[in-house]
Design an enzyme around this catalytic site. Structure first.
Site, PDB file in Angstrom:
ATOM      1  N   GLU A 141       9.117 -13.489  39.613  1.00  0.00           N
ATOM      2  CA  GLU A 141      10.393 -13.198  40.283  1.00  0.00           C
ATOM      3  C   GLU A 141      10.416 -13.889  41.639  1.00  0.00           C
ATOM      4  O   GLU A 141       9.451 -13.847  42.387  1.00  0.00           O
ATOM      5  CB  GLU A 141      10.511 -11.674  40.477  1.00  0.00           C
ATOM      6  CG  GLU A 141      11.786 -11.273  41.201  1.00  0.00           C
ATOM      7  CD  GLU A 141      11.785  -9.815  41.690  1.00  0.00           C
ATOM      8  OE1 GLU A 141      10.945  -9.007  41.230  1.00  0.00           O
ATOM      9  OE2 GLU A 141      12.630  -9.501  42.539  1.00  0.00           O
ATOM     10  N   ASP A 148      19.572 -19.659  49.693  1.00  0.00           N
ATOM     11  CA  ASP A 148      18.855 -19.418  50.952  1.00  0.00           C
ATOM     12  C   ASP A 148      17.990 -20.642  51.254  1.00  0.00           C
ATOM     13  O   ASP A 148      17.330 -21.176  50.361  1.00  0.00           O
ATOM     14  CB  ASP A 148      17.877 -18.226  50.826  1.00  0.00           C
ATOM     15  CG  ASP A 148      18.584 -16.913  50.564  1.00  0.00           C
ATOM     16  OD1 ASP A 148      19.814 -16.871  50.743  1.00  0.00           O
ATOM     17  OD2 ASP A 148      17.906 -15.940  50.177  1.00  0.00           O
ATOM     18  N   LYS A 188      35.607 -10.172  38.047  1.00  0.00           N
ATOM     19  CA  LYS A 188      35.739 -11.594  38.382  1.00  0.00           C
ATOM     20  C   LYS A 188      34.448 -12.366  38.133  1.00  0.00           C
ATOM     21  O   LYS A 188      33.366 -11.947  38.544  1.00  0.00           O
ATOM     22  CB  LYS A 188      36.126 -11.711  39.879  1.00  0.00           C
ATOM     23  CG  LYS A 188      37.555 -11.245  40.150  1.00  0.00           C
ATOM     24  CD  LYS A 188      38.534 -12.204  39.500  1.00  0.00           C
ATOM     25  CE  LYS A 188      39.970 -11.855  39.809  1.00  0.00           C
ATOM     26  NZ  LYS A 188      40.908 -12.677  39.005  1.00  0.00           N
ATOM     27  N   GLN A 193      29.846 -18.024  38.538  1.00  0.00           N
ATOM     28  CA  GLN A 193      29.967 -19.477  38.285  1.00  0.00           C
ATOM     29  C   GLN A 193      29.390 -20.273  39.457  1.00  0.00           C
ATOM     30  O   GLN A 193      28.658 -21.238  39.264  1.00  0.00           O
ATOM     31  CB  GLN A 193      31.434 -19.857  38.116  1.00  0.00           C
ATOM     32  CG  GLN A 193      32.103 -19.288  36.869  1.00  0.00           C
ATOM     33  CD  GLN A 193      33.570 -19.709  36.799  1.00  0.00           C
ATOM     34  OE1 GLN A 193      33.921 -20.825  37.152  1.00  0.00           O
ATOM     35  NE2 GLN A 193      34.417 -18.795  36.359  1.00  0.00           N
ATOM     36  N   CYS A 385      -1.459  11.366  53.216  1.00  0.00           N
ATOM     37  CA  CYS A 385      -1.889  10.514  54.322  1.00  0.00           C
ATOM     38  C   CYS A 385      -1.517  11.156  55.661  1.00  0.00           C
ATOM     39  O   CYS A 385      -2.175  12.091  56.089  1.00  0.00           O
ATOM     40  CB  CYS A 385      -1.321   9.103  54.156  1.00  0.00           C
ATOM     41  SG  CYS A 385      -2.319   7.866  54.992  1.00  0.00           S
ATOM     42  N   HIS A 514      -2.963   7.608  48.900  1.00  0.00           N
ATOM     43  CA  HIS A 514      -1.578   7.643  48.402  1.00  0.00           C
ATOM     44  C   HIS A 514      -1.576   7.702  46.870  1.00  0.00           C
ATOM     45  O   HIS A 514      -1.547   6.653  46.213  1.00  0.00           O
ATOM     46  CB  HIS A 514      -0.825   6.385  48.838  1.00  0.00           C
ATOM     47  CG  HIS A 514      -0.548   6.330  50.304  1.00  0.00           C
ATOM     48  ND1 HIS A 514       0.630   6.788  50.854  1.00  0.00           N
ATOM     49  CD2 HIS A 514      -1.297   5.894  51.329  1.00  0.00           C
ATOM     50  CE1 HIS A 514       0.587   6.624  52.165  1.00  0.00           C
ATOM     51  NE2 HIS A 514      -0.570   6.080  52.481  1.00  0.00           N
ATOM     52  N   GLU A 516       0.745   8.349  44.940  1.00  0.00           N
ATOM     53  CA  GLU A 516       2.013   7.881  44.355  1.00  0.00           C
ATOM     54  C   GLU A 516       1.925   6.458  43.820  1.00  0.00           C
ATOM     55  O   GLU A 516       2.670   6.084  42.920  1.00  0.00           O
ATOM     56  CB  GLU A 516       3.171   8.012  45.360  1.00  0.00           C
ATOM     57  CG  GLU A 516       3.126   7.091  46.582  1.00  0.00           C
ATOM     58  CD  GLU A 516       2.374   7.702  47.765  1.00  0.00           C
ATOM     59  OE1 GLU A 516       1.466   8.521  47.526  1.00  0.00           O
ATOM     60  OE2 GLU A 516       2.682   7.330  48.914  1.00  0.00           O
TER      61      GLU A 516
HETATM   62  N1  GLN Z   1      -0.436   6.751  60.681  1.00  0.00           N
HETATM   63  C1  GLN Z   1      -1.522   7.282  59.945  1.00  0.00           C
HETATM   64  C2  GLN Z   1      -2.713   6.338  59.933  1.00  0.00           C
HETATM   65  O1  GLN Z   1      -2.576   5.177  60.220  1.00  0.00           O
HETATM   66  C3  GLN Z   1      -1.119   7.595  58.546  1.00  0.00           C
HETATM   67  C4  GLN Z   1      -0.848   6.392  57.702  1.00  0.00           C
HETATM   68  C5  GLN Z   1      -0.084   6.690  56.451  1.00  0.00           C
HETATM   69  O2  GLN Z   1       0.491   7.776  56.314  1.00  0.00           O
HETATM   70  N2  GLN Z   1      -0.013   5.726  55.535  1.00  0.00           N
HETATM   71  O3  GLN Z   1      -3.815   6.733  59.607  1.00  0.00           O
END
Ligand code: GLN
Length: 567
Positions: A141, A148, A188, A193, A385, A514, A516
Site C-alpha cells: 500500500e 502528492d 459523480k 476519472q 501502560c 500493550h 491491544e
Molecule cells: N508515558 C509513559 C512512558 O513513557 C507511558 C507510555 C505509554 O502509555 N505507551 O512510560
C-alpha cells in the site's frame, strides 16, 4: 514466486486504503494463499514514533519493536502476516538509508539522484520482504494520494516493479471516491476519472478500481467509470460504507473481487475457492451479539481522535465477540474529570473503566480520580501502560500514605518517584526510537488473576512502548498494602503487571505492555476478554442489586470493601 498487488489512493485521503488492502489480504487468505503486506509512507519522518497522535493516529508496534503506521495494525488483524520493521518504510527512512550509504562511500563517487538511487532503495525494500517471506502475494500500500509531490518516488518504484514482473504477476488497485452531489441528486465520476488520469500520466494503469461511495453504484455508472478509466466493467468495485470494518471483505467477495484478483494473477487454478465461514460468523456476532451489551469508559488524553487508540478499540470489539456482547465505548477526556464535582456520578454510568497508554502530564489527575473511583467502587479496571503507572501512583498516594507520589514524567521533583525513567535510558535525550519497544517476556505469578487469564502459562510475551518504568524501591511498600505484582520480566528488572487480590476487587489489572497490539478478531486477547466479561458481570450484579429493593446490602458488596488503611 511472489506476485504483487499495489494499492494506491486518489481524490482525497482517509478513504480507507489500509482497510481495503487488509480486506484483500484477508480474502486471499480465505482462498489459501500466503499473504504478506507492507506500507510505503511518503512523509519525511523516519518513523511515526515521534509524531503526535493527533497528527498521525496510533503508532502500531511490531514484535521486533518497529514503531509503524496504524495500517499495519489492520494488516495484522485481518491477515496472518507477521510484520516487522521491514514492512513499513517512510521517505525519511529510505533517504536516511541512501544518505548513510553515500556517506560510507558505497556509491563510489556517483551523483545520487531520486531515479535510480531512491527508487532502487524502495524497490529493494519491497523485494526484501518478498524474498524473505516468500508469500504467494505481497500487497503493497502506498500512503497519501496520487498527485502528492512526496509520493512520486514510490509511484515510480512500483511502476518499475510492475514492468519488471510483467503482466499477470503484478496488478494495481486504485481506491477512489465517487461523491454524491446533493444539488444534482447524482453520484459523480469525474473525480475518479481525474485521479486515474493522473495515475496514467506517471505510467500506472490501474487494473481494479475500488470506488468509495455512500450509496450503491448503478450498472450504468460502473460502465461509465470502466469506459473512461480503461478498466474492465467487473473491475469497478463498489466500496460502500459498512456497519463494521470486518464486513469489508464480505462486501468485496460478493462482487467477486477475490475471483478477479486470482484470475488476473493466474492463481485461480491453484486457489479456486474462498472459505469465509468463520469470517461471516464473526460479522454476524458483531452485528447482533446474543448476550447483551456493556458500557465501558476509556479515560484518556487523546480521546478526541479515535484513531489514536485504533488497536484498543478493535481489541474491545474482539473481546465483545468472544463474550457475545456488544461493547459500547465512551471516550472521556481525562482533563474533564479534574474540576468536575460530579465525576463520580458520571463514572457510575459505566460497567468498567479503562485508562489507556499516553504521554505527558496533561489530564493525569483526572485519570487518578477515575482509578480511585474504580478501585473503591469495585468497578472493573484495566490500566494499559500509562494506565498501569497511574494506578501505581494512585495506590501509593491513597493507600500507602505517600502523599505526593508521582511519576517523574509528570513531576521530576516528587519525593516518591513511584515511576521513573527507564534505567537503561538515563542520559539518552534523543526521542526517536529510544523507548523500551517490542516484544519482551514476562513471568506470571502462580495463583494470580492474570496467570488464570493466560490459561496458567508461566511465561508470556507482549509488546511494549514506554520510556518510564515502575521503581522497584517502592515494591515492598505497595506490596505490604496489598498490591500484587503478578507479572515481572524474567530478569526481575521490570514490573510488567500489577493487580488487586481477587477478594478485594473483582478485576483490577494494570499492565506495562500493550496487549491491544496482539488482539485479533477471531482470536481476542485474553486480558480484554476477561475485562469485558468482568464488565458484564458488574452490570448483571448492579442490575440485580437495583431490582432487589428489599436487600440492605445494596452498596457495599463484599468485594467492594477496599484494602485496609485507606485515606
Ligand atoms: N508515558 C509513559 C512512558 O513513557 C507511558 C507510555 C505509554 O502509555 N505507551 O512510560
Amino acid at each position: 514466486m511472489t506476485k504483487y498487488i499495489f494499492v494506491t489512493g486518489g481524490v482525497v485521503s482517509s478513504l480507507g486504503k489500509g482497510l481495503a488492502a487488509s480486506s484483500i489480504g484477508c480474502l486471499l487468505e480465505t482462498r489459501g494463499l500466503k499473504v504478506q503486506m507492507m506500507k510505503l509512507d511518503p512523509y519525511i519522518n523516519v518513523d511515526p514514533g515521534t509524531m503526535s497522535p493527533f497528527q498521525h493516529g496510533e503508532v502500531f508496534v511490531t514484535d521486533d519493536g518497529a514503531e509503524t503506521d496504524l495500517d499495519l495494525g489492520h494488516y495484522e488483524r485481518f491477515t496472518n502476516a507477521k510484520l516487522t520493521k521491514a514492512n513499513n518504510w517512510t521517505s525519511g527512512r529510505i533517504y536516511l538509508s541512501v544518505i548513510e550509504k553515500e556517506r560510507r562511500g558505497d556509491y563510489l563517487g556517483k551523483t545520487i539522484q531520486v531515479i535510480p538511487h531512491i527508487t532502487d532503495e524502495i524497490k529493494m525494500a519491497v523485494r526484501v520482504v518478498a524474498e524473505k517471506e516468500q508469500p504467494n502475494v505481497l500487497i503493497v500500500e502506498i500512503g497519501g494520494t496520487v498527485g502528492d509531490i512526496e509520493s512520486l518516488p514510490f509511484m515510480e518504484a512500483i511502476r518499475q516493479i510492475g514492468n519488471e514482473e510483467g503482466r499477470g504477476n503484478a496488478i494495481y488497485v486504485h481506491v477512489t471516491l465517487v461523491p454524491y452531489i446533493a444539488a444534482a441528486g447524482e453520484l459523480k465520476t469525474k473525480p475518479t476519472q481525474h485521479s486515474v488520469k493522473e495515475l496514467r500520466e506517471i505510467g500506472i494503469a490501474p487494473d481494479i478500481l475500488l470506488c468509495r461511495s455512500d450509496r450503491p453504484l448503478s450498472l450504468d455508472l460502473r460502465r461509465k467509470i470502466a469506459l473512461f478509466c480503461n478498466v474492465q466493467e467487473n473491475a469497478v468495485i463498489s466500496a460502500l460504507d459498512v456497519k463494521t470494518i470486518y464486513e469489508v471483505p464480505l462486501a468485496f467477495h460478493e462482487q467477486e473481487l477475490d475471483e478477479l484478483i486470482v484470475e488476473s494473477l493466474n492463481l485461480k487454478e491453484e486457489f479456486p475457492h474462498a472459505d469465509l465461514k468463520n469470517w461471516r460468523e464473526l460479522v454476524a456476532t458483531i452485528k447482533e451479539p446474543s448476550t447483551g451489551e456493556v458500557k465501558i469508559a476509556i479515560v484518556g488524553k487523546y480521546v478526541e481522535l479515535e484513531d489514536s487508540y485504533k488497536s484498543l478499540r478493535e481489541a474491545l470489539t474482539h473481546a465483545g465477540v468472544a463474550n457475545n456482547l456488544k461493547v459500547n465505548v465512551n471516550w472521556i477526556e481525562s482533563e474533564s474529570l479534574i474540576d468536575d464535582e460530579n465525576y463520580q456520578t458520571r463514572l457510575q454510568d459505566y460497567d468498567a473503566i479503562l485508562v489507556p497508554g499516553g504521554f505527558g502530564k496533561r489530564g493525569i489527575s483526572g485519570m487518578i480520580r477515575a482509578i480511585k473511583y474504580a478501585r473503591k467502587s469495585g468497578t472493573p479496571y484495566f490500566g494499559i501502560c500509562l494506565g498501569m503507572q497511574t494506578a501505581c501512583v494512585e495506590f501509593a498516594r491513597n493507600l500507602c500514605g505517600l502523599r505526593d507520589a508521582d511519576s517523574t514524567e509528570f513531576n521530576a521533583e516528587t519525593p516518591f518517584p513511584i515511576i521513573f525513567k527507564l534505567r537503561d535510558l538515563v542520559g539518552v535525550d534523543e526521542l526517536g526510537g529510544t523507548m523500551r519497544l517490542g516484544a519482551w517476556q514476562c513471568e506470571l505469578k502462580e495463583g494470580s488473576l492474570v496467570r488464570d487469564i493466560y490459561k496458567n502459562s508461566p511465561e508470556i510475551s507482549e509488546r511494549h512502548r514506554h520510556r518510564y518504568e515502575f521503581n522497584p524501591e517502592f515494591r515492598q511498600v505497595l506490596e505490604k498494602e496489598g498490591l500484587v505484582f503478578s507479572g515481572v520480566s524474567p530478569d526481575g528488572k521490570f514490573v510488567e503487571i500489577i493487580e488487586l487480590p481477587r477478594d478485594a476487587h473483582p478485576f483490577f489489572v494494570g499492565c506495562q505492555f500493550h496487549p491491544e497490539y496482539k488482539s485479533k478478531p477471531l482470536n481476542a486477547h485474553p486480558l480484554f476478554v476477561s475485562f469485558v466479561k468482568a464488565a458484564w458481570e458488574n452490570r448483571v450484579n448492579s442490575e440485580n442489586l437495583k431490582d432487589d429493593v428489599t436487600s440492605d446490602k445494596q452498596i457495599e458488596m463484599p468485594e467492594r470493601a477496599a484494602v485496609a488503611g485507606e485515606e
